[in-house]
Design an enzyme around this catalytic site. Structure first.
Site, PDB file in Angstrom:
ATOM      1  N   TYR A 114      -4.144  -6.141  -2.616  1.00 20.83           N
ATOM      2  CA  TYR A 114      -2.841  -6.806  -2.489  1.00 20.83           C
ATOM      3  C   TYR A 114      -2.976  -8.305  -2.676  1.00 20.83           C
ATOM      4  CZ  TYR A 114      -2.420  -2.331  -0.202  1.00 20.83           C
ATOM      5  OH  TYR A 114      -2.518  -1.016   0.096  1.00 20.83           O
ATOM      6  N   SER A 162      -2.471   4.050   0.488  1.00 16.66           N
ATOM      7  CA  SER A 162      -2.431   3.362  -0.816  1.00 16.66           C
ATOM      8  C   SER A 162      -3.666   3.575  -1.684  1.00 16.66           C
ATOM      9  CB  SER A 162      -2.265   1.857  -0.609  1.00 16.66           C
ATOM     10  OG  SER A 162      -0.918   1.576  -0.398  1.00 16.66           O
ATOM     11  N   TYR A 216       5.584  10.807  -3.594  1.00 12.80           N
ATOM     12  CA  TYR A 216       4.795   9.624  -3.242  1.00 12.80           C
ATOM     13  C   TYR A 216       4.414   9.635  -1.756  1.00 12.80           C
ATOM     14  CZ  TYR A 216       3.786   4.775  -2.038  1.00 12.80           C
ATOM     15  OH  TYR A 216       3.201   3.650  -1.530  1.00 12.80           O
ATOM     16  N   LYS A 254      -3.086   5.302  -4.743  1.00  9.50           N
ATOM     17  CA  LYS A 254      -2.403   4.649  -5.875  1.00  9.50           C
ATOM     18  C   LYS A 254      -3.352   4.438  -7.056  1.00  9.50           C
ATOM     19  CE  LYS A 254       0.676   1.870  -2.918  1.00  9.50           C
ATOM     20  NZ  LYS A 254       0.816   0.518  -2.316  1.00  9.50           N
TER      21      LYS A 254
END
Ligand code: GLN
Length: 612
Positions: free
Chosen positions: A250, A73, A198, A76
């Site tokens: 998160y 992640s 992705y 991202k």
């Protein structure tokens, strides 16, 4: 240099901090290695590395900082920057929000109404960003992503094919998210290709060291601190760091920014990347994760580091004050030697030329006090010089403020110049600074300002005109018969503009009296100052006397900068005086000594003024 854990003598106190942290947390084995992507369950839970990369590219590291793992992640945050570059802020904001969701990273949650993902740090937003990327010439997005991420690492990265396949075979939840994005029209096409891109993006292999350098690149306005390449546009850096600080960890993001205070991003591969803007980047690697999917040791190390080194964004100190030193030209002069009346006028009026030396990073908080000081001190000044030699960086708004300061004060009749601007020069002009107010260095800036003051005196019109030998300052007090005797033994020499008069290293066998023209003394030899003028002599002045005193060879080059005429006093004639005209010799030595001491006084006064 990778330091083995527990190696006896850490090389620096900064490394010692990292070692202590490493030791403190190395036995922590809480948390679970991610296994929902089967291949990730092979990660070694003991692997542990900590890295700090400074904004100028120095890397401190301890532990397993060179061991590859998948970025997951953390990609991202960076790929969001690529999507912004491709589509522009407005379009991206229409399709991907910037609100913390409070949900888990893989939640299938989209904003009611628009259907837009809450933010680009959760899977839904990251998949959307990936789907919005332009394709490369061959129609592939992953090639662009790989190249883009490699720019942040400063080396060519590759993909862990096993991890990619493993996620591609099991990533049904992410596929569901992709189809939902297609359903609500956030994605315009079949999401299959986007999802594979992705999964590959998440499987890019990095090391802890790479993460620290990626973070340092973000800390350095998008410029990689080692390669010097632009990894991402500065405008996108601001956007990336904003979403990292609100959503990067998160559903633990609120507590993270409260405790750690650094924009950060974690990945289920065990990496954490944290940024202190303008200062440094941190990378931590440790695979076991907490309930939110953040590396347990990654969170602890960053929490401790932030506290121990005072890295929290909201307690970090402000910028260094930009005003380093203020002095005026009654004590510090240009290199141009002045005649007695000029020296006197500058000593009396020099305070009307003020120099402000700036330093560090020019941002609003550091430049505003300079602007204020300039306005407060402007009345009565004839010239203001801003010396930028110690300025490291500047943002456009602060350059605009300086350009406006120049314009405003110039309108009020005050000459403002900026020197040593280097790369900032064109940027200042782009912000409206009058190009003529840029001077290459402090010497040129001071000279121009001095000329302004001197130009008000009628005598200045005749300055620089040809003189007779008896008008030379050093010879003026001699008796006419002595002068006549000397003159007969002093040949005349002429030099064209650009012609050398003496060269560094030549024997010092003569002294020069300038009747007409101008010469410059320039630094010779290796080093950055080479060619810089350190003295300028005009008609009526003399040079080369130091060699008469100490017998040393010439210490610098002297070059005629205009057609120049001199009378030359050979050392042999000077020595003959011992026997033939001892009184004249004493007189000359007195004059030479006076000239040397005037010079020394000037240099002392300058040194004093420059100490601040
Ligand atoms: N590839 C992972 C996923 O989409 C990345 C998640 C993460 O690192 N938090 O599930």
């Amino acid at each position: 240099m990778s330091t083995a854990p527990g190696s006896p003598h850490p090389a620096s106190p900064v490394e010692a901090v990292l070692h202590a942290l490493f030791e403190r947390h190395r036995s922590t084995l809480e948390g679970q290695v991610a296994d929902y992507i089967p291949e990730l369950s092979n990660a070694d839970p003991r692997a542990f590395g900590i890295c700090i990369a400074t904004r100028d590219g120095h890397v401190y590291e301890v532990g397993d900082t060179r061991q590859p793992f998948t970025i997951q992640s953390i990609s991202k945050a960076l790929v969001y920057g690529l999507a912004l570059q491709d589509r522009g802020e407005e379009e991206i904001l229409r399709r991907i929000g910037v609100e913390p969701s409070g949900d888990a990273f893989n939640a299938i949650s989209l904003r009611p109404g628009s259907g837009a993902p809450f933010n680009p740090m959760i899977n839904a937003g990251a998949i959307a960003a990936c789907g919005l990327l332009d394709k490369d010439a061959a129609g592939s997005r992953i090639a662009r992503v790989l190249e883009f991420l490699s720019g942040f690492a400063g080396r060519a990265l590759d993909i862990d094919e096993a991890v990619y396949r493993s996620e591609s075979e099991t990533g049904h939840r992410n596929r569901a998210i992709g189809w939902m994005l297609r359903n609500v029209g956030i994605l315009d096409e079949d999401p299959t290709d986007t999802l594979e891109t992705y999964f590959r993006q998440c499987a890019v292999r990095v090391t802890c060291r790479d993460l620290a350098l990626m973070a340092a690149t973000l800390a350095n306005h998008g410029l990689h601190p080692v390669t010097g390449q632009v990894a991402v546009q500065p405008g996108a850096v601001r956007n990336i760091l904003s979403v990292m600080s609100t959503c990067g960890m998160y559903d633990a993001s609120g507590e993270w920014i409260y405790r750690v205070g650094l924009p950060a991003k974690s990945g289920v591969g065990g990496g954490v990347m944290a940024v202190l803007p303008g200062q440094l980047g941190i990378g931590v690697f440790s695979p076991p994760l907490d309930a939110q999917g953040n590396s347990v040791r990654g969170v602890r190390v960053c929490t401790d580091l932030s506290r121990e080194l005072s890295l929290h964004l909201f307690q970090a100190g402000g910028p260094l004050p930009a005003l380093r030193l203020v002095y005026d030209a009654s004590k510090v002069h240009s290199r141009r030697r002045r005649s007695p009346w000029q020296r006197e006028l500058l000593a009396q009026e020099g305070h009307r030329i003020r120099v402000m030396e700036l330093q560090g990073d020019l941002v609003f908080g550091s430049v505003e006090p300079v602007i204020r000081a300039a306005h407060e001190q402007a009345s009565g000044l004839r010239a203001l010089v801003l010396d930028l030699r110690n300025v490291l960086a500047a943002d456009e708004p602060s350059l605009r403020l300086l350009a406006r300061l120049q314009q405003g004060l110039a309108a009020g009749g005050l000459s403002v110049s900026l020197c040593h601007a280097r790369a900032l020069g064109p940027r200042l002009v782009a912000q409206g600074l009058a190009p003529g107010s840029l001077k290459p260095d402090i010497d040129m800036a001071l000279e121009a300002a001095e000329e302004l003051l001197l130009s008000r005196d009628a005598r200045q019109a005749g300055a620089g005109a040809a003189v007779a030998l008896r008008e030379c300052e050093l010879l003026a007090p001699l008796a006419p018969q002595d002068l006549a005797w000397l003159e007969a033994l002093m040949p005349e020499q002429g030099f064209a503009a650009g012609e050398p008069v003496v060269r560094a290293g030549d024997p010092g066998d003569a002294m020069f009296f300038l009747l007409e023209g101008t010469v410059e003394v320039r630094l010779s030899g290796p080093g950055p100052g080479r060619g810089r003028r350190v003295d300028v002599f005009t008609a009526g002045m003399s040079f080369g006397e130091m060699a008469f005193i100490d017998g040393a060879p010439r210490s610098a080059d002297v070059v005629a900068v205009q057609p120049t005429r001199c009378r030359v006093l050979p050392l042999a004639v000077f020595e003959r005086l011992d026997r033939e005209r001892p009184q004249l010799k004493i007189r000359l030595l007195q004059q030479v000594t006076r000239q040397l001491s005037t010079n020394l006084r000037r240099i002392n006064a300058e040194a004093q003024a420059m100490r601040g």
